[in-house]
Write an enzyme that holds these catalytic residues in place. Structure first.
Site, short mmCIF file in Angstrom:
data_model
loop_
_atom_site.label_atom_id
_atom_site.label_comp_id
_atom_site.label_asym_id
_atom_site.label_seq_id
_atom_site.Cartn_x
_atom_site.Cartn_y
_atom_site.Cartn_z
N SER A 222 0.84 -1.19 0.00
CA SER A 222 0.00 0.00 0.00
C SER A 222 0.89 1.25 0.00
O SER A 222 1.76 1.38 -0.84
CB SER A 222 -0.94 -0.06 1.21
OG SER A 222 -2.00 0.84 1.05
N LYS A 226 4.30 2.04 -2.29
CA LYS A 226 4.77 3.21 -3.06
C LYS A 226 6.23 3.47 -2.67
O LYS A 226 7.09 3.73 -3.51
CB LYS A 226 3.94 4.45 -2.75
CG LYS A 226 2.43 4.32 -2.98
CD LYS A 226 1.72 5.65 -2.65
CE LYS A 226 0.29 5.49 -2.14
NZ LYS A 226 -0.63 4.73 -2.95
N HIS A 363 -7.21 -5.92 0.75
CA HIS A 363 -5.97 -5.17 0.57
C HIS A 363 -4.81 -5.80 1.35
O HIS A 363 -4.95 -6.11 2.54
CB HIS A 363 -6.23 -3.73 1.05
CG HIS A 363 -5.18 -2.75 0.65
ND1 HIS A 363 -4.44 -2.85 -0.51
CD2 HIS A 363 -4.76 -1.61 1.26
CE1 HIS A 363 -3.61 -1.82 -0.59
NE2 HIS A 363 -3.79 -1.05 0.46
#
Ligand SMILES: *[C@@H]1O[C@H](CO)[C@@H](O)[C@H](O)[C@H]1NC(C)=O
Ligand SMILES: *[C@@H]1O[C@H](CO)[C@@H](O)[C@H](O)[C@H]1NC(C)=O
Ligand SMILES: *[C@@H]1O[C@H](CO)[C@@H](O)[C@H](O)[C@H]1NC(C)=O
Length: 420
Positions: A222, A226, A363
């Site tokens: 998540s 990045k 997720h």
């Protein structure tokens, strides 16, 4: 103005660990501007063309183009990556469960610790192999399975640079050293701190740490995904980059996201997907990940996009794990990483990048169905014992990719023996 761009001047690149054949084939100096003008393009910038219009046709050209891309991403989006500090002191602490790192920049020093995790089946009394075991630096912890032969280095990236909303910008060890108004957003700040972790491993050596500093990967999921992507792109000592469900600001191209937003209003998610334009106009909610001045809604003026983040990792190992959740921009990650893979392919390193989107799960829940592929990348790039599987599986297909890359020059057919 042109500046002679030598490797030693570049904060992002470390001479000693850059693939040596690349340097050997560099006959021409890499002449690049210091700053770049804005552009206006709705399609993905051409990886095979320098900003001055010259083509990328050799391995040396590609390495130079990578430096250009690195400068562009720092200037427009991520902020500057400072050079190595004046000194780094590392201590193998708490009988090997920790490494404490002190970095000094000018008159300022900051100390932080990383936690070293061995799996239960890794017998800590047994001596490590002479060159040390590989390790994976996990931003904020890891959400992927990691075999017992690979150590984990848990890096509390929030301590290096906070990401608790716009008000937290400029807080953390990085900013204590470089000043709270430094241009680097937290993704770039984390990259700098990871560089110091690797400095520490190099300093102490495998005999002390049991870790081989030249076989280090990076992961995160998540927002940390990045971070993992940017770390792998800018820290060339990373051998394998595994960004997981990084979505917008990671594996998604901003230009594609612009289209994806217009096509389907995704579920609101200020935190994870920079989805709502409102989130970005409200400075208190604006994320700290990017340079202060970056506004992704004006991405068309930036002569780069995130397929070029993959191009910065190349030819090193890159295994991108995505998910088909709305706010992760699956159409954009699928298209963007296909474009990134084309860059790997043009330099003869297609097998070094994998993209996997199994989808249909919550997720950051890594799917067992993807484990063999993931491990095959760890085998090749960390354990040096095997061959990465060809992984190009995506639940979502971006049929508009051809129009995004229609203006690209013909890809070069670089056949170079990259050492990765
Ligand atoms: C390492 O840092 C931790 C705090 O993060 C501290 O408790 C510990 O005493 C330090 N160990 C050494 C050997 O410096
Ligand atoms: C750990 O290693 C030692 C020495 O190499 C060995 O005697 C012991 O049986 C090992 N323990 C496990 C749990 O593998
Ligand atoms: C790339 O070059 C190699 C060797 O020089 C050649 O065998 C191959 O056919 C070329 N591929 C393309 C797509 O031109």
């Amino acid at each position: 103005m042109l500046a002679l761009c030598l490797f030693l001047n570049l904060p992002a690149l470390v001479l000693a660990t850059y693939p040596s054949p690349t340097l050997a084939t560099r006959r021409e100096p890499c002449l690049l501007p210091d700053t770049y003008p804005e552009v206006s393009t709705t399609t993905l910038p051409d990886p095979w063309k320098f900003i001055d219009g010259k083509s990328v046709s050799t391995a040396a050209d590609f390495v130079c183009r990578q430096i250009e891309i690195s400068k562009i991403l720092q200037q427009f989006e991520l902020g500057d990556l400072p050079s190595a500090p004046d000194s780094v002191t590392s201590v193998w602490a708490e009988t090997g469960n920790m490494m404490n790192i002190t970095a000094t920049v000018g008159s300022k020093s900051a100390t932080w610790s990383v936690r070293i995790v061995r799996s239960a089946s890794d017998n800590s009394t047994a001596p490590p192999p002479p060159s040390g075991s590989p390790a994976i630096i996990a931003l904020g912890g890891s959400w992927i399975p990691i075999p017992s032969s690979i150590r984990q280095i848990i890096f509390n990236n929030d301590e290096c640079a906070s990401q608790a909303g716009g008000g937290s910008r400029g807080r953390g060890k990085f900013y204590e050293l470089h000043g709270s108004s430094h241009s680097a957003g937290s993704l770039m700040a984390w990259t700098w701190c990871v560089g110091r972790i690797i400095d520490g491993l190099e300093q102490l050596g495998a005999a002390t740490t049991g870790i081989n500093p030249s076989r280090v990967g990076v992961t995160g999921c998540s927002r940390h995904g990045k971070g993992a992507f940017v770390v792998g792109a800018f820290e060339k000592r990373i051998a394998l980059t595994i960004p997981q469900e990084s979505g917008g600001g990671g594996a998604a191209c901003w230009r594609m996201m612009n289209d994806e937003i217009r096509r389907r209003r995704p579920s609101s998610c200020c935190e994870c997907g920079v989805a709502e334009p409102g989130c970005w106009s409200d400075p208190t909610r604006q994320a700290t990940w990017f340079a202060r001045k970056f506004d992704w809604r004006t991405i068309h003026s930036v002569p780069a996009d995130h397929h070029l983040l993959a191009a910065l990792v190349a030819p090193r190992g890159l295994y991108v794990v995505e998910n088909n959740i709305d706010h992760l921009w699956p159409w954009s990650t699928a298209g963007c990483m296909k474009a990134g893979r084309m860059v790997y392919s043009g330099i003869g390193a297609q097998g070094n990048m994998g993209f996997s989107m199994i989808g249909g799960h919550s997720h950051c829940q890594f799917q067992t169905a993807g484990q063999a592929d993931l491990f095959s990348f760890m085998d090749q790039f960390l354990l040096l014992s095997g061959q990465a599987n060809v992984v190009d599986t995506s639940r979502v297909v971006n049929n508009d990719l051809p129009s995004f890359i229609a203006g690209w020059s013909r890809a070069p057919n670089i056949t170079h023996d990259w050492e990765v």
